[in-house]
Write an enzyme that holds these catalytic residues in place. Structure first.
Site, PDB file in Angstrom:
ATOM      1  CG  HIS A   1      -2.118   4.467   0.209  1.00 44.18           C
ATOM      2  ND1 HIS A   1      -2.992   4.872   1.191  1.00 44.18           N
ATOM      3  CD2 HIS A   1      -1.346   3.508   0.784  1.00 44.18           C
ATOM      4  CE1 HIS A   1      -2.748   4.196   2.303  1.00 44.18           C
ATOM      5  NE2 HIS A   1      -1.741   3.368   2.075  1.00 44.18           N
TER       6      HIS A   1
ATOM      7  CG  HIS B   1       3.743  -3.077   6.964  1.00 44.12           C
ATOM      8  ND1 HIS B   1       2.596  -3.713   7.367  1.00 44.12           N
ATOM      9  CD2 HIS B   1       3.327  -1.946   6.328  1.00 44.12           C
ATOM     10  CE1 HIS B   1       1.541  -3.008   6.998  1.00 44.12           C
ATOM     11  NE2 HIS B   1       1.965  -1.932   6.350  1.00 44.12           N
TER      12      HIS B   1
END
Length: 759
Positions: free
Chosen positions: A283, A97
């Site tokens: 993920h 991020h």
């Protein structure tokens, strides 16, 4: 008498001191934002003026730092315990991020300045709980101090997290000096609610006042927004890094979500293969958090009380941490080994059929049908769960192009691992610019096309005598001097201080796509390049080993022409020049990537097209910010380039002089002449200046010209150069600013890794 409506919204109670009260921005919200040209200077930097981050980083005990980071991964703290006993997933998300705000259109965002520490990023809904990640890192940052920046540390920690969970990364480069204030130059969108996107899309979603979770919208918005995302944005919602993981505007449609993914990841410079690798690879680790509804979550860091000490999103559900954590509102663990690298994500994606369900927070997610409970609980080893996925995960299966790549990765785990390693390196280094800025022992040796490679200098450079000879030959070539100045500016001004791309080095002005850009006057460019290539050929064929690159000649020609223009105005001056640039090839140039850098507007050349024209002065300030210029530098450059007659189309707009081509302060003198009256020529984009007494037409101007007399702050600067004692100062300041722009990309000269000063 009627009372006009107040031009600004009612504000919360403000102090009547320390800058409180109604501001100029409140009264005139569309005013020119010159404040973005005053950021990141020595005034806001607490470090010493001679602090050299590159030197400090090189003195770092790098292996000791990595050892400390590895130990932190499993050193679970009671105040914020680690999922599965390992902080790896949290730190990967922090690094992702930090870097993932990057966008190709203006190069802004990204990890390069450590902006995740500041508003608005520190309070975005997509960054919930990353305040805790940075606090977990503080003891290590405190230990190593200024030898590693927050910007570098956040990315390195993500790398170490991957390595500690069994993944081999592609490498790491330091070299991201911190900034010390929130960036005000980046446009994040016009929405005024978190998760809204009704301004960036037609038929978008109005957003929510809920904090910290992505609750699916069930009542007011059933129509997925249109697909034309506003430029330069690269996120589907205000406050998100990329897309809504529940699906577009909370609609759980994997196919529609794939469109959003492809658009946003593409705007972050990722192709389909890199996108699949990043989603599937990222993920593989960790989990999402949605233990309870959003109304349990408190204020974000910027709105929280002093006692919170910069932390936010206090959670009143249960313990507020560990198994009770609320971050995205989704409750998904993708694999049975969330702290180890594996192919489980892709295996489960295609092995199971998926059924729509909701998280405890009420967010749309998917659960595997008829699957065994094989997924571990993050805090109770006795519990297992069924595999779960996000809507955006299923896009990798149901979008045909993504599916083809994902199945190949499933069948070839080695290709998957390599693709993820490379995509992760690109994600975390995309905004660092050329390899000359890379620091540290883990810099990969492989040169990558997205790094905009330029060959290393492989020949003796020209000396002062050679430079003098070359300048004479250039000036005697018969090419109008404005063509040399225009070409040098066109090449150098592609530089972006945001992602450190562009500049004159590489001479890419002669290659696709830059040679075909509308802003680059084609006849002028061709005649300048043709003359300079002839000069280069003659010089390089002398046989003494010395060579001169076309990149150097482009800049040298501009410098020589500026010197001659100053001399013609009666102000002889030396324009600095340092050789050492090299020429890139077309094969070393990613045409698609560079195409995003084509300017909508360049007020320095009086260029603007389409919707940029009515806001040309704002685009001018934006361009100046990308060039690391101050307001005075912007002002003096525009005034000089006008009298040098370098408008992109050869027009006379703003050429307020009777002696075009001479480097005089005439632009400012005539702009501020009260004997001239200005009027709109009819479209708000072009203006005519006439003699107040006779009515005779004197000048024409654009918005990028008249702003220097209209805006109070810019007019104050213009007055300095228009004064009787301002002519020589103007020439000196123009040459200094010109030299700065010509060398913005010369990281080989700078040595120090600093934020370029705005003088």
């Amino acid at each position: 008498m009627t009372q006009d409506k107040c031009p600004f919204k009612e504000q919360p109670s403000q102090p009547n001191f320390a800058g409180g009260g109604t501001s100029n921005k409140d009264w005139w919200p569309d005013r020119l934002k010159l404040n973005i040209l005053r950021q990141h200077t020595a005034v806001s930097n607490p470090l010493d003026a001679d602090f050299d981050y590159a030197a400090a980083f090189k003195s770092l005990d790098y292996e000791a730092l990595k050892k400390d980071l590895r130990a932190l991964m499993t050193d679970s703290q009671d105040w914020w315990p680690a999922d599965f006993g390992h902080y790896g997933g949290l730190f990967i998300r922090m690094a992702w991020h930090s870097a993932g705000t990057y966008r190709v259109f203006d190069g802004r965002g990204g990890a390069g300045q450590g902006q995740q520490r500041f508003a608005p990023l520190n309070s975005w809904p997509d960054n919930v709980s990353l305040d805790k990640a940075r606090r977990l890192l503080w003891p290590i940052k405190q230990k190593y101090g200024n030898k590693i920046s927050w910007a570098d540390l956040m990315i390195l920690t993500g790398n170490v997290a991957l390595e500690s969970m069994g993944f081999k990364t592609f490498g790491f480069a330091g070299g991201r000096p911190d900034t010390w204030e929130a960036d005000e130059a980046t446009y994040w969108g016009r929405e005024t609610t978190w998760l809204g996107n009704d301004a960036r899309y037609a038929k978008g979603f109005s957003g929510s006042d809920k904090r910290g979770t992505l609750i699916a919208d069930e009542d007011s918005h059933k129509t997925t927004h249109s697909r034309e995302l506003e430029t330069p944005l690269a996120a589907a919602h205000m406050g998100l890094i990329y897309v809504n993981p529940e699906g577009p505007d909370g609609n759980p449609d994997p196919i529609a979500a794939a469109h959003d993914i492809r658009d946003t990841f593409g705007r972050m410079a990722m192709n389909d293969e890199e996108t699949v690798a990043l989603i599937a690879g990222g993920h593989t680790f960790g989990k999402t958090h949605g233990a309870a509804p959003a109304d349990n979550v408190g204020k974000e860091p910027e709105a929280a009380g002093l006692e919170a000490q910069g932390l936010g999103w206090a959670n009143k559900h249960g313990s507020g941490k560990g198994p009770d954590t609320i971050t995205s509102g989704l409750e998904v663990t993708w694999t049975k080994t969330p702290t180890q690298w594996s192919n489980n994500f892709l295996e489960y994606l295609f092995k199971f059929e998926w059924e729509l369900t909701k998280s405890p927070a009420g967010a749309h997610q998917w659960v595997a049908k008829n699957a065994d409970e094989i997924i571990p609980h993050a805090y109770d080893a006795s519990k297992k769960r069924k595999p779960t996925m996000l809507t955006t995960d299923l896009s990798l299966r149901f979008d045909p192009a993504y599916e083809k790549i994902a199945r190949r990765f499933l069948e070839h785990p080695d290709q998957f691992a390599d693709a993820f390693a490379r995509a992760w390196f690109k994600l975390t280094h995309r905004d660092m610019g050329p390899r000359a800025r890379y620091l540290g022992p883990e810099v990969p040796s492989e040169v990558l096309i997205w790094q905009d490679p330029i060959p290393a200098v492989n020949h003796p450079l020209v000396d002062a005598s050679d430079i003098a000879t070359l300048k004479d030959e250039i000036l005697a070539s018969g090419v109008p001097f404005r063509s040399f100045i225009s070409t040098a500016w066109a090449a150098a001004s592609t530089f972006r201080g945001s992602d450190k791309r562009g500049g004159a080095n590489g001479a890419r002005i002669r290659l696709a796509p830059q040679r075909d850009w509308e802003a680059n006057n084609q006849p002028w460019l061709r005649e300048a390049l043709s003359a300079l290539e002839a000069v280069q050929s003659r010089f390089n064929s002398r046989g003494d080993g010395k060579k001169v690159s076309l990149a150097d000649l482009i800049v040298l020609a501009g410098c020589a022409a500026v010197e001659k223009a100053a001399q013609d105005a009666g102000h002889p001056i030396k324009v600095p020049f340092v050789p050492g640039r090299m020429d890139a090839s077309q094969e070393e140039t990613d045409v698609q990537s560079f195409s995003h850098m084509e300017p909508f507007a360049d007020g320095f050349r009086n260029f603007a097209k389409g919707p940029a024209r009515p806001r040309a002065e704002h685009y001018l300030v934006d361009k100046a910010q990308l060039l690391n210029l101050s307001a005075p530098e912007m002002t003096v450059l525009v005034g000089g380039l006008r009298v040098l007659n370098t408008n992109y189309d050869g027009s006379a707009h703003g050429v307020f002089t009777s002696r075009p081509g001479a480097l005089s302060n005439d632009f400012f003198v005539h702009l501020l002449d009260m004997n001239t009256a200005w009027k709109d020529a009819g479209n708000g984009e072009l203006f005519e200046g006439s003699d107040r007494k006779t009515g005779g037409k004197k000048w024409t101007a654009t918005r990028a010209d008249l702003v220097f007399g209209s805006n109070a702050e810019l007019r104050a600067i213009a007055e300095v150069y228009a004064s009787n004692d301002g002519d020589m100062k103007f020439v000196k300041d123009f040459v200094a600013a010109w030299n700065k722009v010509m060398n913005l990309d010369r990281f080989d000269l700078k040595g120090k890794q600093t934020i370029p000063a705005r003088l």
